[in-house]
Design a protein around this motif. Structure first.
Motif, short mmCIF file in Angstrom:
data_model
loop_
_atom_site.label_atom_id
_atom_site.label_comp_id
_atom_site.label_asym_id
_atom_site.label_seq_id
_atom_site.Cartn_x
_atom_site.Cartn_y
_atom_site.Cartn_z
N ARG A 1 0.83 -1.21 0.00
CA ARG A 1 0.00 0.00 0.00
C ARG A 1 0.87 1.27 0.00
NH1 ARG A 1 -3.66 -3.28 2.64
NH2 ARG A 1 -2.77 -3.01 4.69
N GLN A 2 1.94 1.23 0.75
CA GLN A 2 2.86 2.37 0.80
C GLN A 2 3.47 2.62 -0.58
OE1 GLN A 2 6.17 1.71 3.43
NE2 GLN A 2 6.81 3.84 3.39
N LEU A 3 3.95 1.56 -1.24
CA LEU A 3 4.50 1.71 -2.59
C LEU A 3 3.43 2.22 -3.56
CD1 LEU A 3 6.66 -1.54 -2.94
CD2 LEU A 3 7.47 0.80 -2.51
N TYR A 4 2.24 1.66 -3.46
CA TYR A 4 1.13 2.03 -4.34
C TYR A 4 0.76 3.50 -4.16
CZ TYR A 4 -3.45 1.76 -6.60
OH TYR A 4 -4.53 1.96 -7.42
N ASP A 5 0.64 3.94 -2.92
CA ASP A 5 0.23 5.32 -2.63
C ASP A 5 1.26 6.34 -3.12
OD1 ASP A 5 -2.08 4.35 -1.48
OD2 ASP A 5 -1.38 4.60 0.58
N ASN A 6 2.54 5.99 -3.11
CA ASN A 6 3.60 6.91 -3.54
C ASN A 6 3.91 6.81 -5.03
OD1 ASN A 6 3.94 7.84 -0.90
ND2 ASN A 6 5.37 6.19 -0.42
N ALA A 7 3.34 5.82 -5.71
CA ALA A 7 3.67 5.57 -7.11
C ALA A 7 3.31 6.71 -8.06
CB ALA A 7 3.03 4.26 -7.57
N PRO A 8 2.15 7.36 -7.92
CA PRO A 8 1.85 8.45 -8.86
C PRO A 8 2.94 9.54 -8.89
CG PRO A 8 -0.13 7.81 -7.72
CD PRO A 8 1.02 7.09 -7.03
N GLU A 9 3.53 9.82 -7.75
CA GLU A 9 4.61 10.81 -7.70
C GLU A 9 5.83 10.30 -8.48
OE1 GLU A 9 7.50 12.82 -4.35
OE2 GLU A 9 5.47 12.23 -3.76
N ARG A 10 6.19 9.03 -8.30
CA ARG A 10 7.32 8.45 -9.06
C ARG A 10 7.01 8.45 -10.55
NH1 ARG A 10 7.12 5.00 -4.62
NH2 ARG A 10 5.95 3.45 -5.78
N HIS A 11 5.77 8.12 -10.89
CA HIS A 11 5.34 8.10 -12.30
C HIS A 11 5.50 9.49 -12.93
CE1 HIS A 11 3.12 6.78 -15.83
NE2 HIS A 11 2.28 7.80 -15.67
N ALA A 12 5.08 10.52 -12.21
CA ALA A 12 5.20 11.89 -12.71
C ALA A 12 6.67 12.28 -12.89
CB ALA A 12 4.50 12.86 -11.75
N LEU A 13 7.52 11.87 -11.96
CA LEU A 13 8.95 12.16 -12.08
C LEU A 13 9.56 11.46 -13.29
CD1 LEU A 13 10.05 12.01 -8.33
CD2 LEU A 13 9.96 14.04 -9.80
N ARG A 14 9.13 10.22 -13.56
CA ARG A 14 9.62 9.50 -14.74
C ARG A 14 9.21 10.22 -16.02
NH1 ARG A 14 7.15 4.99 -12.15
NH2 ARG A 14 8.69 4.20 -10.71
N LYS A 15 7.95 10.64 -16.07
CA LYS A 15 7.47 11.35 -17.26
C LYS A 15 8.25 12.65 -17.47
CE LYS A 15 3.15 11.35 -18.52
NZ LYS A 15 1.68 11.41 -18.60
N LYS A 16 8.49 13.38 -16.39
CA LYS A 16 9.25 14.63 -16.49
C LYS A 16 10.67 14.35 -16.95
CE LYS A 16 10.70 18.76 -13.95
NZ LYS A 16 11.66 19.02 -14.97
N ARG A 17 11.30 13.33 -16.40
CA ARG A 17 12.67 12.97 -16.79
C ARG A 17 12.72 12.64 -18.28
NH1 ARG A 17 13.94 8.45 -13.35
NH2 ARG A 17 13.29 7.11 -15.04
N LYS A 18 11.74 11.90 -18.74
CA LYS A 18 11.70 11.52 -20.16
C LYS A 18 11.51 12.76 -21.04
CE LYS A 18 9.26 8.51 -23.39
NZ LYS A 18 8.19 7.53 -23.54
N GLN A 19 10.60 13.65 -20.64
CA GLN A 19 10.37 14.89 -21.40
C GLN A 19 11.61 15.76 -21.43
OE1 GLN A 19 6.95 16.42 -19.38
NE2 GLN A 19 5.49 15.32 -20.68
N ASP A 20 12.30 15.86 -20.30
CA ASP A 20 13.52 16.66 -20.22
C ASP A 20 14.58 16.12 -21.16
OD1 ASP A 20 12.28 18.26 -18.35
OD2 ASP A 20 13.41 17.49 -16.64
N ARG A 21 14.69 14.81 -21.25
CA ARG A 21 15.70 14.19 -22.12
C ARG A 21 15.35 14.34 -23.59
NH1 ARG A 21 16.98 9.33 -18.12
NH2 ARG A 21 18.42 10.48 -16.80
N LEU A 22 14.06 14.37 -23.88
CA LEU A 22 13.64 14.52 -25.26
C LEU A 22 13.60 15.99 -25.69
CD1 LEU A 22 10.75 11.88 -25.39
CD2 LEU A 22 13.04 11.68 -26.34
N GLY A 23 13.81 16.88 -24.72
CA GLY A 23 13.84 18.31 -25.03
C GLY A 23 12.46 18.93 -25.22
N ASN A 24 11.43 18.30 -24.64
CA ASN A 24 10.05 18.83 -24.78
C ASN A 24 9.72 19.74 -23.62
OD1 ASN A 24 9.80 17.31 -27.07
ND2 ASN A 24 8.79 15.61 -26.02
#
Length: 162
Positions: A139-162
């Protein structure tokens, strides 16, 4: 967002046990990080396929934190399970525990999050079942996952230059 189907996190749980030999180690007699990453990726892939029951590909790996060395003669347990899902992606929590067989001493040596994407027959992203956490840790991992997901998306966008 998800298909109707849901699965318990425990249904994807996967465990690999390995004895560490000299060929698995570097010149410091500790396990090659790349070899350990290979094991982690394989176990995470199995967990993802157990959850989705379809082909999957690795999309990303969050930071691998090497907390303690693994030495010749140690046994490692690589454990993985699906901790969270989006439409077609799955976050997989992976941990590695080393055990000294003579003393019985055990410690977690590495943790990481892998992201896998479920694929349809044409190799395109496909919906995966939602995951249902049951234990407090899940439950702890699940509850914190959306924040990790958002960080992954941002990291990917930053690397792609978007």
């Amino acid at each position: 967002m998800h298909e109707q189907e849901t699965k318990r996190a425990n249904e994807s749980r996967t465990l690999m046990t390995q004895l560490i030999f000299p060929l698995d180690t570097n010149h410091y007699d500790t396990m090659f990080g790349g070899k350990l990453m290979e094991y982690m990726d394989k176990v995470a892939a199995i967990a993802a396929m157990r959850h989705a029951r379809k082909r999957v590909v690795t999309a990303s790996t969050d930071s691998l934190d090497f907390l303690a060395p693994i030495r010749i003669g140690d046994v490692i347990e690589v454990e993985a399970f699906v901790s969270w899902t989006s439409r077609s992606s799955m976050e997989i929590y992976v941990s590695v525990t080393r055990e000294h067989l003579y003393s019985g001493e055990r410690e977690v040596t590495v943790t990481a999050f892998f992201t896998f994407v479920g694929l349809d027959e044409q190799g395109k992203p496909a919906p995966v079942p939602a995951v249902v956490p049951e234990t407090e840790f899940e439950r702890q991992l699940y509850d914190n996952a959306p924040e990790r997901h958002a960080l992954r998306k941002k990291r990917k966008q930053d690397r792609l230059g978007n």
